[in-house]
Motif scaffolding. Structure first.
Motif, PDB file in Angstrom:
ATOM      1  N   ARG A 153       0.828  -1.205   0.000  1.00  0.00           N
ATOM      2  CA  ARG A 153       0.000   0.000   0.000  1.00  0.00           C
ATOM      3  C   ARG A 153       0.865   1.258   0.000  1.00  0.00           C
ATOM      4  N   ASP A 163       0.841   3.683   1.986  1.00  0.00           N
ATOM      5  CA  ASP A 163       1.153   4.235   3.298  1.00  0.00           C
ATOM      6  C   ASP A 163       1.776   3.182   4.198  1.00  0.00           C
ATOM      7  N   GLU A 164       2.380   2.169   3.609  1.00  0.00           N
ATOM      8  CA  GLU A 164       2.828   1.006   4.366  1.00  0.00           C
ATOM      9  C   GLU A 164       4.343   0.911   4.384  1.00  0.00           C
ATOM     10  N   MET A 165       4.899   0.445   5.505  1.00  0.00           N
ATOM     11  CA  MET A 165       6.319   0.133   5.587  1.00  0.00           C
ATOM     12  C   MET A 165       6.478  -1.386   5.551  1.00  0.00           C
ATOM     13  N   VAL A 166       7.226  -1.855   4.553  1.00  0.00           N
ATOM     14  CA  VAL A 166       7.457  -3.285   4.392  1.00  0.00           C
ATOM     15  C   VAL A 166       8.951  -3.546   4.443  1.00  0.00           C
ATOM     16  N   SER A 187       9.409   5.944  10.335  1.00  0.00           N
ATOM     17  CA  SER A 187       8.092   5.655  10.904  1.00  0.00           C
ATOM     18  C   SER A 187       7.154   6.844  10.717  1.00  0.00           C
ATOM     19  N   ARG A 246       6.006   6.930   6.837  1.00  0.00           N
ATOM     20  CA  ARG A 246       5.237   5.878   6.198  1.00  0.00           C
ATOM     21  C   ARG A 246       3.748   6.171   6.147  1.00  0.00           C
ATOM     22  N   GLY A 247       3.283   7.106   6.892  1.00  0.00           N
ATOM     23  CA  GLY A 247       1.869   7.447   6.789  1.00  0.00           C
ATOM     24  C   GLY A 247       1.522   8.170   5.511  1.00  0.00           C
ATOM     25  N   ALA A 264       8.276  -2.828  11.118  1.00  0.00           N
ATOM     26  CA  ALA A 264       7.590  -2.697   9.830  1.00  0.00           C
ATOM     27  C   ALA A 264       6.158  -3.210   9.929  1.00  0.00           C
ATOM     28  N   ASP A 265       5.288  -2.680   9.078  1.00  0.00           N
ATOM     29  CA  ASP A 265       3.903  -3.160   9.037  1.00  0.00           C
ATOM     30  C   ASP A 265       3.841  -4.613   8.584  1.00  0.00           C
ATOM     31  N   ARG A 266       4.771  -4.981   7.703  1.00  0.00           N
ATOM     32  CA  ARG A 266       4.787  -6.338   7.183  1.00  0.00           C
ATOM     33  C   ARG A 266       6.214  -6.704   6.832  1.00  0.00           C
ATOM     34  N   THR A 300       3.415  -9.852   9.935  1.00  0.00           N
ATOM     35  CA  THR A 300       4.020  -8.986  10.941  1.00  0.00           C
ATOM     36  C   THR A 300       5.064  -9.783  11.717  1.00  0.00           C
TER      37      THR A 300
END
Length: 584
Positions: free
Chosen positions: A364, A366-369, A524, A527-528, A545-547, A561
């Motif tokens: 996505r 807005d996501e941190m992977v 952090s 990432r939004g 990370a989000d994922r 996660t």
């Protein structure tokens, strides 16, 4: 590559300078033949003159003097014009290679053939110099020969075939040598590249310390000598072959001149030609032989160097096909909202197995992977594919639902790879190049804001000239940074770009624990409003990370996660526990 193509290439690169050089050399060549013809007429008139010279002889004398002056002027002016022409041709050649390097696809840099081509093309600067010298000389010498042939035909036409044959052996020898030299040059390109690599290592500031610690200076120098000795040995064989051909050519020239002199003596004894005509023919043939040698030497050079310059014709055709040579006509990608990876498979040109196999996931906007895995698992390769730098053999990457390679990302992607660039620019420009699509933004406040986010403002502001300090100890007034400081500058470069997808390949590898914590605090916060993809071996950082994606031998084997993967008890859990135990 034909001689005519070579002439057109040099003319295109040199412009008006080429035609100026050609005009002066042609004037010199034709003038020399005209001086010989008019000089014979002047001498004949003087021998027949009983009293004071008539008006016609004075005019003839004035014409000879004028021609001698024109020839001298042409030679002097031609030297200066030739220097300008040489610089323009070399500049044009270097520009073609610079454009090729700048606009070639990243995958090309993984193929030895591409690097061989660059080396051969770089040599074309020397080839261009030789051709720039040779083309006008061949044309001028050819015109001189034409004028001398006319002089012989007017004086003693029966001797014309002998005069022409006197230069043929030399011309054939020069042609054969050029072909052999071209074959030699192409065959030695790989070893020449290796020798250049050793030279670069020995001259590198970054590698100087390691070389001296291991004490391998002499080892490298000996390897360099070995490679160069192989080159010299083969050139020595070429020279031996050329000497054998040269002996045959010299015998041919001597035989033709002997026939010519005997024929002249017979014609003179029979009264078919007078002494003045015989001298004129003799001088004409001697000059013709000399000009034939000039043509032979330069034609040999053209045969060798035009073969190398043939790469330039291919280069220009390739540049015309490269998308980067003109305005990118792909539609703008726009800010990232979703990135989809579908059954992605990719192999490097020389690899015996795929670097990635059937990788699928989504990201996505807005996501941190985070991507983790052992060395060689395909992490960096995947990151480059997500940036649109490689084209997969199968599967695709979709940016907002459309194939990424069908769109122009512009400034929407920013990346810091492990081998990030260290430009010999000022500190400010090292950050500004992050958004150097079009004019470089001169806003120092924005530069400093990016540096503060990357924890780089403190040491950059403290440099001797602040942000205007050159970051290169090899340049006067320049300084170098530590590896960790350079990494922060590279991160600031991405933050200055303000992309909607940030890719960081081992971004904290050279940072201390405090700087690492601050960097991930910054990420952090980011990432939004953007997607962040992080590759790291430090599990203490990727757990936020989000994922997390886990790669193994090019395959995506786990994702989730940190807590989900630990509960799964698979590959990730094992690697994390092993690293945590080491810290404990």
């Amino acid at each position: 590559m034909s001689l005519w193509q070579v002439v057109l290439l040099v003319a295109r690169a040199g412009g008006a300078s080429f035609y100026g050089v050609l005009a002066t050399m042609c004037t010199t060549g034709i003038g020399l033949a005209a001086v010989l013809v008019l000089g014979r007429s002047l001498a004949a008139g003087l021998t027949r003159q009983d009293g004071r010279p008539g008006l016609s002889l004075w005019l003839l004398l004035a014409a000879v003097v004028l021609l001698v002056a024109v020839v001298a002027f042409g030679r002097m002016v031609g030297g200066g014009l030739h220097r300008l022409l040489t610089e323009k041709v070399i500049r044009w050649c270097e520009e073609q290679i610079t454009l090729l390097s700048a606009h070639s696809e990243l995958i090309e840099f993984d193929t030895p053939a591409f690097h061989d081509r660059l080396v051969r093309a770089r040599r074309a600067s020397t080839s261009a110099l030789q051709i720039t010298l040779a083309v006008p000389r061949v044309i001028a010498a050819s015109l001189t020969v034409g004028g001398l042939v006319v002089a012989v035909a007017l004086t003693a036409p029966v001797l014309l075939p002998v005069a022409l044959l006197s230069g043929l052996p030399v011309l054939l020898t020069g042609r054969a040598l050029g072909e052999r030299l071209l074959t030699f040059t192409w065959g030695h390109t790989p070893s020449d590249r290796e020798r250049q690599h050793i030279e670069n290592i020995l001259e590198s500031r970054d590698q100087a310390a390691e070389i001296r610690v291991f004490g391998i200076q002499d080892f490298l120098a000996d390897r360099w000598r070995h490679l160069y000795d192989e080159r010299i040995d083969e050139i020595r064989d070429l020279v031996r072959g050329f000497l054998r051909r040269a002996v045959v050519a010299a015998v041919g020239v001597a035989a033709s001149l002997t026939v010519l002199l005997v024929s002249l003596a017979w014609l003179l004894a029979r009264g078919h030609v007078d002494l003045l005509a015989a001298v004129t023919v003799g001088v004409s043939v001697l000059i013709l032989s000399n000009q034939s040698q000039t043509i032979a030497a330069n034609v040999g050079a053209l045969r060798e160097h035009s073969g190398q310059l043939a790469d330039f014709l291919a280069t220009m055709r390739l540049l015309d096909r490269l998308a980067g040579t003109g305005v990118d006509r792909r539609p703008a990608a726009g800010p990232l909202t979703r990135l989809d990876v579908d059954q992605l498979t990719f192999s490097y040109p020389a690899a015996n197995r795929p670097a990635l196999s059937d990788v699928s996931f989504s990201l996505r906007g807005d996501e941190m992977v985070a991507i983790v895995g052992h060395n060689g698992s395909g992490k960096t390769t995947l990151a480059k594919l997500l940036c649109g730098l490689y084209e997969a053999q199968s599967g695709e990457v979709r940016w907002n639902g459309r194939p990424i390679r069908a769109q122009d990302p512009g400034n929407e992607i920013g990346a810091v790879f492990q081998s990030f660039a260290r430009y010999w620019f000022s500190a400010a420009d090292n950050i500004r190049v992050g958004a150097a699509v079009g004019p470089v933004d001169a806003d120092l406040d924005r530069v400093r804001a990016a540096a503060r986010e990357a924890e780089a403002d403190g040491f950059l502001a403290g440099l001797p000239r602040g942000y205007e300090t050159l970051l290169a100890a090899e340049l006067a007034g320049g300084v170098d940074l530590s590896v960790g400081q350079w990494q922060r500058v590279a991160i600031a470069r991405v933050l200055y770009r303000d992309p909607s997808l940030v890719v960081l390949d081992e971004p904290t590898a050279s940072l201390d624990a405090e700087a690492e914590a601050k960097l991930f605090s910054t990420l952090s916060r980011l990432r939004g409003s953007r997607a962040v993809l992080v590759i790291s071996h430090r599990f203490s950082t990727v757990r936020v990370a989000d994922r997390i994606l886990v790669l193994d031998n090019g395959r995506l084997i786990e994702q989730g996660t940190h807590d989900e993967l630990m509960t799964l008890g698979g590959k990730y859990a094992g690697m994390y526990s092993q690293q945590a135990a080491a810290y404990a």
